[in-house]
Write an enzyme that holds these catalytic residues in place. Structure first.
Site, mmCIF file in Angstrom:
data_model
loop_
_atom_site.group_PDB
_atom_site.id
_atom_site.type_symbol
_atom_site.label_atom_id
_atom_site.label_comp_id
_atom_site.label_asym_id
_atom_site.label_seq_id
_atom_site.Cartn_x
_atom_site.Cartn_y
_atom_site.Cartn_z
ATOM 1 N N HIS A 472 43.474 41.091 43.153
ATOM 2 C CA HIS A 472 44.198 39.848 42.847
ATOM 3 C C HIS A 472 45.628 40.109 42.399
ATOM 4 O O HIS A 472 46.421 39.170 42.273
ATOM 5 C CB HIS A 472 43.449 39.057 41.770
ATOM 6 C CG HIS A 472 43.388 37.584 42.041
ATOM 7 N ND1 HIS A 472 44.483 36.845 42.448
ATOM 8 C CD2 HIS A 472 42.355 36.701 41.983
ATOM 9 C CE1 HIS A 472 44.140 35.591 42.604
ATOM 10 N NE2 HIS A 472 42.847 35.471 42.348
ATOM 11 N N ARG A 473 45.980 41.350 42.168
ATOM 12 C CA ARG A 473 47.362 41.654 41.802
ATOM 13 C C ARG A 473 48.290 41.605 43.008
ATOM 14 O O ARG A 473 49.480 41.334 42.869
ATOM 15 C CB ARG A 473 47.448 43.044 41.157
ATOM 16 C CG ARG A 473 46.705 43.189 39.843
ATOM 17 C CD ARG A 473 46.705 44.634 39.376
ATOM 18 N NE ARG A 473 46.009 45.515 40.318
ATOM 19 C CZ ARG A 473 45.892 46.836 40.164
ATOM 20 N NH1 ARG A 473 46.430 47.416 39.092
ATOM 21 N NH2 ARG A 473 45.240 47.561 41.048
#
Length: 501
Positions: A472-473
């Site tokens: 998700h980064r």
């Protein structure tokens, strides 16, 4: 006169620091040629045949099958220029030191002379130019080297009679065979001082230091008294039992050998299986992935009927233009490369120290393969430049190497995106763990007939579940959803893929 040289476990590349002896390919007394494989070892990456850089007669082997050795530990000694399997112990020796060896030679584990760890035969041209990654065998220095007494390595303490060994360099004229050292010599060491203990693993030294174990009081169970981690573990348990009395002593998290721990009277023992080799490497990578990567998963069911129809038509084609059969995995891999071209955020990694997302220029596609040695992930290099036929051929080649345990470390590293076909296990869905340090993994379930609404009517269609786990980064749900939707569209309507060909 023969010169006895010591060959040490070379640097196997890819940051590997140890390897397990799986099978010896030579016996003591065998004649070996330069670059002939002498031992098969298993690393955390793959099975590797290690070639010897010297030609001559094998005089000693270090370590039994199943023994784990660190890089730089002795593997075997070779008598270069010898015509007989055993070296004579003629009168050319001059006694020196408490071991009765000459001042310019040492003895190996079985009493044979030990040579340098990385030199080649003196002036014989019997050394190879290179053996493995990070390990070469250049010509030896012409000058003679004198052994310093304080470098003697003792393999036991004063309370044991295990013979000690010396691991040193050998001059141009090999030293004669020397007998075992006496207990008094071991107790006194060199010049009245006790020498360093027989430990070659930094991990063992650190473990002993952390638990306050004096290594000179530990009797090694390895070759020639070498202190292994299991020996330190046993010493820790004994020390803990002495301190706590009747209290149970906690077992170490990962002993080197399987053992059974008694649970209680009449109760079955629990089997302890060490996490090492491929299984240990997988465990470390998965744990690191879950620790460092904030992952999320999205999934979708797709109608794969058209994809299966197109594949059947491709494989049924005849004539000069008809190539080899194309697998479903190859088609999915080609769809992945097309999707990554549209969504390059998922072909990236995160530099945590610099706090930067690094988008990678090429797609090196990994695919999960289950083997007898465990789960491995071979990598198809430059998958973005290949068509489905080329990707399929490379997958087939790497899969065969994986099954036979002949994948090299380089073929198991460097991936930028992984495709995981867990449908071969007969399951529909999964939430795969990202293959660190990659940013995403696409999981594919089994393709099975299911009721499906097709063109407004209920029909039986070939349905597959696709799941994407992503970091998700590197992107948000919109990007991940767009990637997965494009993959599903290509599965349901293969003509969509034609736009990118």
């Amino acid at each position: 006169m023969a010169q006895v040289l010591e060959f040490k476990l070379p640097d196997l590349g890819e940051g590997l620091t140890e390897a397990e002896i799986v099978r010896w390919l030579v016996e003591v007394g065998d004649v070996v040629a330069v670059d002939q494989p002498v031992v098969e070892v298993e690393t955390a990456k793959a099975m590797v045949e290690v070639p010897c850089p010297y030609g001559g007669v094998v005089t000693a082997r270090f370590g039994e099958e199943g023994t784990e050795l660190p890089v730089g530990a002795p593997l075997l000694t070779v008598a270069v220029g010898a015509t007989e399997p055993s070296a004579s112990s003629g009168s050319s020796a001059s006694p020196a030191g408490p071991r009765g060896a000459s001042a310019e030679g040492g003895t190996g584990a079985d009493g044979s002379a030990a040579g340098p760890g990385s030199g080649a035969g003196a002036g014989s041209g019997s050394g190879s130019g290179n053996v493995l990654v990070g390990y070469g065998t250049g010509a030896p220095a012409a000058r003679r080297r004198r052994i310093r007494p304080e470098r003697t390595v003792v393999a036991a303490t004063a309370s044991t009679s295990v013979p000690a060994t010396v691991s040193t360099s050998v001059p141009a004229a090999a030293a004669p065979v020397a007998g075992p050292v006496s207990p008094s010599a071991v107790a006194g060491g060199v010049n009245g001082r006790q020498g360093p203990v027989a430990v070659v693993s930094p991990l063992v030294r650190r473990l002993a230091r952390e638990h306050g174990i004096e290594l000179r009081q530990v009797t090694g169970s390895g070759p020639d008294g070498l202190i292994l981690r299991a020996d330190v573990d046993a010493a820790i348990r004994m020390a803990g039992a002495a301190e706590t009395g009747s209290r149970a002593v906690a077992e170490p998290a990962a002993p080197l050998v399987p053992e059974r721990t008694a649970v209680g009277a009449g109760e079955p023992a629990a089997e302890r299986i060490p996490l090492r080799g491929v299984r240990g490497a997988v465990a470390d990578k998965l744990a690191r992935s879950r620790t460092e990567i904030p992952d999320a998963t999205c999934w979708v069911d797709a109608d794969a009927t058209e994809l299966m129809t197109v594949r059947a038509a491709m494989n049924a084609a005849t004539g000069p233009s008809a190539g080899p059969k194309v697998s479903v995995l190859a088609l999915l891999a080609r769809i992945c490369t097309a999707a990554l071209a549209r969504f390059p955020e998922l072909n990236s990694t995160v530099d945590t120290e610099a706090r930067e997302i690094v988008r990678l220029p090429g797609v090196h596609l990994g695919f999960a393969a289950q083997t007898e040695r465990g789960l491995v992930v071979p990598v198809v290099r430059d998958a973005h430049t290949r068509n489905a036929e080329s990707i399929g051929a490379e997958i087939a080649r790497l899969t065969e190497l994986a099954r036979t345990g002949k994948l090299s470390p380089a073929q198991l590293t460097g991936g930028t995106f992984t495709l995981n076909n867990y449908g071969v296990f007969g399951v529909d869905g999964s939430t795969p763990i990202i293959n660190h340090p990659e940013a995403a993994m696409l999981g594919v379930g089994r393709i099975v007939p299911k009721p499906w609404v097709h063109q407004g009517e209920l029909a039986v269609r070939q349905v597959v579940q696709l799941s994407l786990t992503f970091d998700h980064r590197v992107c948000d749900g919109g990007t991940a959803g767009g990637f997965l939707r494009y993959v599903a569209d290509c599965v349901e309507q293969p003509a969509v893929l034609l736009r990118t060909l």
